[in-house]
Design a protein around this motif. Structure first.
Motif, PDB file in Angstrom:
ATOM      1  N   GLN A 244      25.920  18.831  49.164  1.00 48.68           N
ATOM      2  CA  GLN A 244      26.279  19.867  49.967  1.00 48.68           C
ATOM      3  C   GLN A 244      27.814  20.341  50.355  1.00 48.68           C
ATOM      4  OE1 GLN A 244      25.416  19.155  54.290  1.00 48.68           O
ATOM      5  NE2 GLN A 244      25.718  16.987  53.972  1.00 48.68           N
ATOM      6  N   SER A 245      28.687  19.369  49.907  1.00 53.08           N
ATOM      7  CA  SER A 245      29.996  19.567  50.476  1.00 53.08           C
ATOM      8  C   SER A 245      30.680  20.860  49.637  1.00 53.08           C
ATOM      9  CB  SER A 245      31.139  18.494  49.752  1.00 53.08           C
ATOM     10  OG  SER A 245      30.624  16.919  50.339  1.00 53.08           O
ATOM     11  N   GLY A 246      30.660  20.995  48.416  1.00 55.81           N
ATOM     12  CA  GLY A 246      30.842  22.179  47.563  1.00 55.81           C
ATOM     13  C   GLY A 246      30.253  23.502  48.250  1.00 55.81           C
ATOM     14  N   TRP A 247      28.732  23.273  48.424  1.00 55.18           N
ATOM     15  CA  TRP A 247      28.275  24.675  48.989  1.00 55.18           C
ATOM     16  C   TRP A 247      28.872  25.015  50.334  1.00 55.18           C
ATOM     17  CZ3 TRP A 247      25.596  27.399  45.561  1.00 55.18           C
ATOM     18  CH2 TRP A 247      24.985  26.903  44.676  1.00 55.18           C
ATOM     19  N   LEU A 248      29.249  24.333  51.368  1.00 57.18           N
ATOM     20  CA  LEU A 248      29.685  24.592  52.330  1.00 57.18           C
ATOM     21  C   LEU A 248      31.056  25.325  52.431  1.00 57.18           C
ATOM     22  CD1 LEU A 248      28.601  21.500  54.592  1.00 57.18           C
ATOM     23  CD2 LEU A 248      27.378  23.847  54.542  1.00 57.18           C
ATOM     24  N   TYR A 249      31.858  24.846  51.482  1.00 53.39           N
ATOM     25  CA  TYR A 249      33.284  25.175  50.950  1.00 53.39           C
ATOM     26  C   TYR A 249      32.904  26.766  50.515  1.00 53.39           C
ATOM     27  CZ  TYR A 249      37.826  25.784  49.612  1.00 53.39           C
ATOM     28  OH  TYR A 249      39.207  26.195  49.370  1.00 53.39           O
ATOM     29  N   HIS A 250      32.093  26.887  49.555  1.00 52.19           N
ATOM     30  CA  HIS A 250      31.713  28.099  48.845  1.00 52.19           C
ATOM     31  C   HIS A 250      31.439  29.060  50.006  1.00 52.19           C
ATOM     32  CE1 HIS A 250      29.592  30.913  46.364  1.00 52.19           C
ATOM     33  NE2 HIS A 250      30.449  30.672  45.485  1.00 52.19           N
ATOM     34  N   ARG A 251      30.426  28.782  50.913  1.00 50.36           N
ATOM     35  CA  ARG A 251      30.162  29.559  52.180  1.00 50.36           C
ATOM     36  C   ARG A 251      31.351  30.074  53.094  1.00 50.36           C
ATOM     37  NH1 ARG A 251      23.962  27.915  54.242  1.00 50.36           N
ATOM     38  NH2 ARG A 251      23.195  27.696  52.154  1.00 50.36           N
ATOM     39  N   TRP A 252      32.103  29.256  53.136  1.00 50.98           N
ATOM     40  CA  TRP A 252      33.282  29.596  54.041  1.00 50.98           C
ATOM     41  C   TRP A 252      34.239  30.276  53.137  1.00 50.98           C
ATOM     42  CZ3 TRP A 252      38.698  28.598  52.676  1.00 50.98           C
ATOM     43  CH2 TRP A 252      39.216  28.898  53.747  1.00 50.98           C
ATOM     44  N   LEU A 253      34.357  30.413  51.878  1.00 45.64           N
ATOM     45  CA  LEU A 253      35.077  31.671  50.960  1.00 45.64           C
ATOM     46  C   LEU A 253      34.450  32.772  50.926  1.00 45.64           C
ATOM     47  CD1 LEU A 253      35.756  29.318  47.738  1.00 45.64           C
ATOM     48  CD2 LEU A 253      37.472  30.008  49.408  1.00 45.64           C
TER      49      LEU A 253
END
Length: 352
Positions: A244-253
């Motif tokens: 989930q870490s990368g996905w959460l950063y992607h959503r932030w972007l």
């Protein structure tokens, strides 16, 4: 498994219990002694030693940490020479370093370490030189300069310890200016941590904080940086699609989805990943999330198509992730309720 069970002697059990009771009695007696001294306003070196012995056993007793700081304030900083007070603070930093090796996630140890740093006297050798730079021989500089090295060593041992990450942010924002890191250095550091472990949520989070500050100061830097960041996170998503870490950063972007060009582009990237990982929970979940954002920018026909695509993704999620089935059903209902006034759509036969 494969190990023969040995009979435990009743006398040995009784002896062990008695030993545990004795340890508890000693602990309670020590606690009472220290709290009585606190109540009596006893500010002595002997009391300081007692608190250290106790905190070695139980570092989560915040009242005794507070008493220890009171002794510093009312004895060490008042009656001792500045150099002796500095040396005592250095000993406390060593004490907390040792404690953190055993208890790396105890808030009170980290808090006391911050307090020691904030109360370290400047000392000699701190006057700026002819170039206006701070002296390097001062007491304050000596302790702060070691902190970044210490916390980064701790992160090399446990790279996802959010206490250490939070403390590192504190150090970099409060240390003398000559010790602070540039934004470029900080981004390079987080890149190294992420490349070592894509699941390092704290590194992703730190990256978002750096960019938030950068873009606030200079909004023109956002667009070129986004291209690089999407490429970085894309690599992480393809390497570890279920983390989930990368996905959460992607959503932030992506943010609120107001930039339709970015939204459509990233949906396309994720759909490519879905072809390779057709039952990836986070891939499907994020697609639904982004398509709901995209509905705000579509015509009635476009909305109808997105609703159907979301329905199929949610059906798959219900099947592959039954523990969260109710959540996916609720999302499906919310989608239909949001567009029922302008989307005449029948989901008869759907599992939502």
């Amino acid at each position: 498994h494969g190990i023969k069970r040995t009979k435990v002697d009743a006398a040995a059990i009784a002896a062990r219990r008695e030993k545990e009771k004795e340890k508890l009695r000693a602990y309670l007696e020590s606690e009472k002694e220290i709290l009585d001294l606190k109540e009596a306003n006893e500010w002595s070196e002997a009391a300081l030693q007692l608190t250290e012995q106790f905190l070695n056993t139980n570092p989560e007793h915040y009242t005794i940490w507070n008493y220890r700081r009171d002794i510093f304030t009312k004895l060490v900083f008042v009656s001792w020479t500045p150099e002796d007070a500095y040396q005592r603070l250095v000993l406390d930093l060593r004490f907390t370093t040792s404690a953190l090796k055993r208890y790396p996630k105890v808030y009170w140890i980290w808090n006391h370490r911050r307090w020691c740093l904030e109360n370290t006297p400047s000392g000699p050798g701190t006057e700026p030189d002819s170039k206006g730079e701070e002296g390097i021989d001062g007491w304050e500089m000596a302790v702060w300069s070691q902190e970044v090295l210490l916390v980064e060593k701790m992160l090399s041992l446990d790279e996802r310890n959010f206490h250490a990450w939070d403390y590192r942010r504190y150090i970099l924002s409060h240390c003398p200016p000559s010790l602070r890191r540039s934004d470029a250095d900080e981004l390079a550091y987080t890149t190294r941590r992420i490349e070592k472990n894509h699941s390092n949520f704290s590194a992703w989070h730190q990256r978002s904080l750096v960019y938030t500050s950068l873009w606030k100061e200079d909004p023109s830097q956002r667009a070129p940086a986004l291209d690089q960041e999407f490429e970085l996170v894309k690599n992480a998503l393809w390497m570890a699609p279920d983390d989930q870490s990368g996905w959460l950063y992607h959503r932030w972007l992506v943010g609120s989805g107001d930039d339709v060009t970015i939204l459509e582009k990233e949906i396309g990237v994720i759909e490519e990943l879905l072809e390779v990982e057709p039952e990836s929970r986070w891939t499907l979940d994020t697609l639904v999330y982004y398509k709901r954002l995209l509905m705000k920018h579509r015509s009635e026909q476009g909305k109808r198509q997105l609703v159907e695509e979301c329905r199929r993704s949610l059906e798959t999620l219900c099947r592959i992730d039954p523990m969260r089935r109710r959540r996916y059903e609720d999302i499906g209902k919310r989608i239909l309720e949001a567009y029922s006034y302008n989307v005449a759509y029948n989901i008869q036969g759907a599992t939502l």
